[in-house]
Design a protein around this motif. Structure first.
Motif, PDB file in Angstrom:
ATOM      1  N   GLU A   1       0.885  -1.369   0.008  1.00 40.33           N
ATOM      2  CA  GLU A   1      -0.088  -0.068   0.100  1.00 40.33           C
ATOM      3  C   GLU A   1       0.998   1.120   0.206  1.00 40.33           C
ATOM      4  O   GLU A   1       1.617   1.286   0.793  1.00 40.33           O
ATOM      5  CB  GLU A   1      -0.817   0.156   1.265  1.00 40.33           C
ATOM      6  CG  GLU A   1      -1.597   1.223   1.542  1.00 40.33           C
ATOM      7  CD  GLU A   1      -2.503   1.442   2.777  1.00 40.33           C
ATOM      8  OE1 GLU A   1      -2.879   2.304   3.048  1.00 40.33           O
ATOM      9  OE2 GLU A   1      -2.702   0.346   3.357  1.00 40.33           O
ATOM     10  N   LEU A   2       0.469   2.194  -0.688  1.00 35.77           N
ATOM     11  CA  LEU A   2       1.019   3.522  -0.945  1.00 35.77           C
ATOM     12  C   LEU A   2       0.072   4.476  -0.772  1.00 35.77           C
ATOM     13  O   LEU A   2      -1.036   4.324  -1.474  1.00 35.77           O
ATOM     14  CB  LEU A   2       1.941   3.837  -2.123  1.00 35.77           C
ATOM     15  CG  LEU A   2       3.073   3.051  -2.481  1.00 35.77           C
ATOM     16  CD1 LEU A   2       3.799   3.374  -3.589  1.00 35.77           C
ATOM     17  CD2 LEU A   2       4.245   3.461  -1.278  1.00 35.77           C
ATOM     18  N   SER A   3      -0.063   5.326   0.135  1.00 39.25           N
ATOM     19  CA  SER A   3      -1.165   6.308   0.326  1.00 39.25           C
ATOM     20  C   SER A   3      -0.728   7.570   1.025  1.00 39.25           C
ATOM     21  O   SER A   3       0.527   7.789   1.101  1.00 39.25           O
ATOM     22  CB  SER A   3      -2.393   5.594   1.415  1.00 39.25           C
ATOM     23  OG  SER A   3      -1.656   5.409   2.602  1.00 39.25           O
ATOM     24  N   GLY A   4      -1.658   8.311   1.357  1.00 36.32           N
ATOM     25  CA  GLY A   4      -1.040   9.968   1.694  1.00 36.32           C
ATOM     26  C   GLY A   4      -0.775  10.450   0.353  1.00 36.32           C
ATOM     27  O   GLY A   4      -0.832  10.147  -0.785  1.00 36.32           O
ATOM     28  N   ASP A   5      -0.387  11.655   0.551  1.00 39.43           N
ATOM     29  CA  ASP A   5       0.082  12.419  -0.721  1.00 39.43           C
ATOM     30  C   ASP A   5       1.318  12.180  -1.236  1.00 39.43           C
ATOM     31  O   ASP A   5       1.948  11.532  -0.604  1.00 39.43           O
ATOM     32  CB  ASP A   5       0.018  13.887  -0.242  1.00 39.43           C
ATOM     33  CG  ASP A   5      -1.220  14.668   0.199  1.00 39.43           C
ATOM     34  OD1 ASP A   5      -2.150  14.239  -0.394  1.00 39.43           O
ATOM     35  OD2 ASP A   5      -1.327  15.476   0.990  1.00 39.43           O
ATOM     36  N   LEU A   6       1.594  12.296  -2.604  1.00 46.80           N
ATOM     37  CA  LEU A   6       2.768  12.191  -3.091  1.00 46.80           C
ATOM     38  C   LEU A   6       3.416  13.590  -2.976  1.00 46.80           C
ATOM     39  O   LEU A   6       3.167  14.387  -3.897  1.00 46.80           O
ATOM     40  CB  LEU A   6       2.529  11.581  -4.814  1.00 46.80           C
ATOM     41  CG  LEU A   6       3.865  11.367  -5.543  1.00 46.80           C
ATOM     42  CD1 LEU A   6       4.552  10.044  -4.761  1.00 46.80           C
ATOM     43  CD2 LEU A   6       3.570  10.970  -6.778  1.00 46.80           C
ATOM     44  N   VAL A   7       4.617  13.525  -2.283  1.00 43.84           N
ATOM     45  CA  VAL A   7       5.224  14.973  -2.012  1.00 43.84           C
ATOM     46  C   VAL A   7       6.742  14.669  -2.258  1.00 43.84           C
ATOM     47  O   VAL A   7       7.368  13.672  -2.254  1.00 43.84           O
ATOM     48  CB  VAL A   7       4.992  15.136  -0.563  1.00 43.84           C
ATOM     49  CG1 VAL A   7       3.471  15.385  -0.351  1.00 43.84           C
ATOM     50  CG2 VAL A   7       5.517  14.228   0.288  1.00 43.84           C
ATOM     51  N   PRO A   8       7.268  15.951  -2.356  1.00 43.57           N
ATOM     52  CA  PRO A   8       8.738  15.727  -2.468  1.00 43.57           C
ATOM     53  C   PRO A   8       9.489  15.673  -1.102  1.00 43.57           C
ATOM     54  O   PRO A   8       9.240  16.480  -0.292  1.00 43.57           O
ATOM     55  CB  PRO A   8       9.135  17.212  -3.174  1.00 43.57           C
ATOM     56  CG  PRO A   8       7.898  18.083  -2.806  1.00 43.57           C
ATOM     57  CD  PRO A   8       6.892  17.207  -2.860  1.00 43.57           C
ATOM     58  N   MET A   9      10.235  14.717  -0.818  1.00 45.08           N
ATOM     59  CA  MET A   9      11.075  14.381   0.269  1.00 45.08           C
ATOM     60  C   MET A   9      12.457  14.659  -0.013  1.00 45.08           C
ATOM     61  O   MET A   9      12.986  14.061  -0.716  1.00 45.08           O
ATOM     62  CB  MET A   9      10.606  13.165   0.947  1.00 45.08           C
ATOM     63  CG  MET A   9       9.200  13.009   1.273  1.00 45.08           C
ATOM     64  SD  MET A   9       8.994  11.256   1.967  1.00 45.08           S
ATOM     65  CE  MET A   9       7.257  11.514   2.252  1.00 45.08           C
ATOM     66  N   GLU A  10      13.201  15.320   1.059  1.00 47.92           N
ATOM     67  CA  GLU A  10      14.443  15.469   0.943  1.00 47.92           C
ATOM     68  C   GLU A  10      15.022  13.978   1.344  1.00 47.92           C
ATOM     69  O   GLU A  10      14.924  13.207   2.233  1.00 47.92           O
ATOM     70  CB  GLU A  10      15.037  16.365   2.028  1.00 47.92           C
ATOM     71  CG  GLU A  10      16.489  16.388   2.008  1.00 47.92           C
ATOM     72  CD  GLU A  10      16.833  17.712   0.895  1.00 47.92           C
ATOM     73  OE1 GLU A  10      18.245  17.566   0.774  1.00 47.92           O
ATOM     74  OE2 GLU A  10      15.849  18.278   0.393  1.00 47.92           O
ATOM     75  N   GLU A  11      15.783  13.559   0.219  1.00 46.57           N
ATOM     76  CA  GLU A  11      16.617  11.943   0.189  1.00 46.57           C
ATOM     77  C   GLU A  11      17.919  11.957  -0.336  1.00 46.57           C
ATOM     78  O   GLU A  11      18.429  12.809  -1.196  1.00 46.57           O
ATOM     79  CB  GLU A  11      15.543  10.984  -0.741  1.00 46.57           C
ATOM     80  CG  GLU A  11      15.771   9.830  -0.586  1.00 46.57           C
ATOM     81  CD  GLU A  11      14.555   9.113  -1.144  1.00 46.57           C
ATOM     82  OE1 GLU A  11      14.778   8.033  -1.802  1.00 46.57           O
ATOM     83  OE2 GLU A  11      13.402   9.566  -1.138  1.00 46.57           O
ATOM     84  N   GLY A  12      18.504  11.198   0.380  1.00 45.47           N
ATOM     85  CA  GLY A  12      19.856  11.108  -0.110  1.00 45.47           C
ATOM     86  C   GLY A  12      19.828   9.349  -0.350  1.00 45.47           C
ATOM     87  O   GLY A  12      18.909   8.627   0.069  1.00 45.47           O
ATOM     88  N   CYS A  13      21.123   8.811  -0.555  1.00 43.03           N
ATOM     89  CA  CYS A  13      21.338   7.487  -0.916  1.00 43.03           C
ATOM     90  C   CYS A  13      23.034   7.071  -0.426  1.00 43.03           C
ATOM     91  O   CYS A  13      23.645   7.681  -0.893  1.00 43.03           O
ATOM     92  CB  CYS A  13      21.134   6.924  -2.235  1.00 43.03           C
ATOM     93  SG  CYS A  13      21.380   5.395  -2.470  1.00 43.03           S
ATOM     94  N   LEU A  14      23.258   6.025   0.285  1.00 42.36           N
ATOM     95  CA  LEU A  14      24.508   5.753   0.587  1.00 42.36           C
ATOM     96  C   LEU A  14      25.293   5.360  -0.617  1.00 42.36           C
ATOM     97  O   LEU A  14      26.632   5.521  -0.544  1.00 42.36           O
ATOM     98  CB  LEU A  14      24.548   4.521   1.379  1.00 42.36           C
ATOM     99  CG  LEU A  14      23.957   4.789   2.823  1.00 42.36           C
ATOM    100  CD1 LEU A  14      23.660   3.542   3.612  1.00 42.36           C
ATOM    101  CD2 LEU A  14      24.771   5.641   3.700  1.00 42.36           C
TER     102      LEU A  14
END
Length: 164
Positions: A76-89
């Motif tokens: 399940e994916l719900s709630g708004d689709l929003v820009p989130m600050e994200e990084g990656c190792l």
């Protein structure tokens, strides 16, 4: 077990979908390595592909909650689709606004074969989406809006670790 080296952008395993783990009990060493690797400060999760293993598993460490999923699936994916600050190792030094749902639910297995469901909002939702993307061969850079992606790839080419 041990903390494993993180594979960096450009390594083909990061773009390769992972294989299902058929013998769950045989994955105990992998799971321990994922937990050990994730336990370092500043790490919300590590997928098996990020440590060079093409199997479907990841560990997470979100707000003190440590765990893992084998053969995870987003249910399940719900709630708004929003820009989130994200990084990656696997793309160190870069942080960008990735489009993510604010709520996520995933199911998977534990080493003993039991099915487990994990759900969360905010950082946990983001971590579930991010790590399961890794297992599908998707990096967060692919979740960026077009203009943000251009900026990200420009910044990527300027990173000291980046090789062409």
């Amino acid at each position: 077990m041990s903390v494993r080296e993180i594979r960096l952008f450009g390594d083909p395993i990061l773009k390769t979908p992972s294989a299902e783990i058929r013998d769950l009990a045989s994955a105990s060493g992998l799971i321990q390595d994922l937990i050990d690797t994730t336990s370092l400060s500043g790490r919300a999760g590590v997928a098996a592909t990020q440590i060079g293993v093409g199997l479907s598993a990841f560990a997470y460490n979100v707000e003190g909650e440590i765990g893992y999923l084998i053969n995870p699936k987003i249910t399940e994916l719900s709630g708004d689709l929003v820009p989130m600050e994200e990084g990656c190792l696997s793309v160190p030094g870069l942080w960008h606004q990735a489009m993510r749902h604010t709520v996520a639910r995933a199911t998977g297995f534990q080493l003993d074969g039991s099915r487990i469901e994990i759900s969360g909002e905010g950082l946990m939702a983001q971590a579930l989406q991010h790590e399961i993307d890794h297992l599908s061969g998707i990096l967060y850079l692919e979740r960026l809006e077009k203009q943000e992606r251009k900026l990200a790839f420009k910044a990527l080419r300027e990173q000291a670790w980046f090789t062409r």
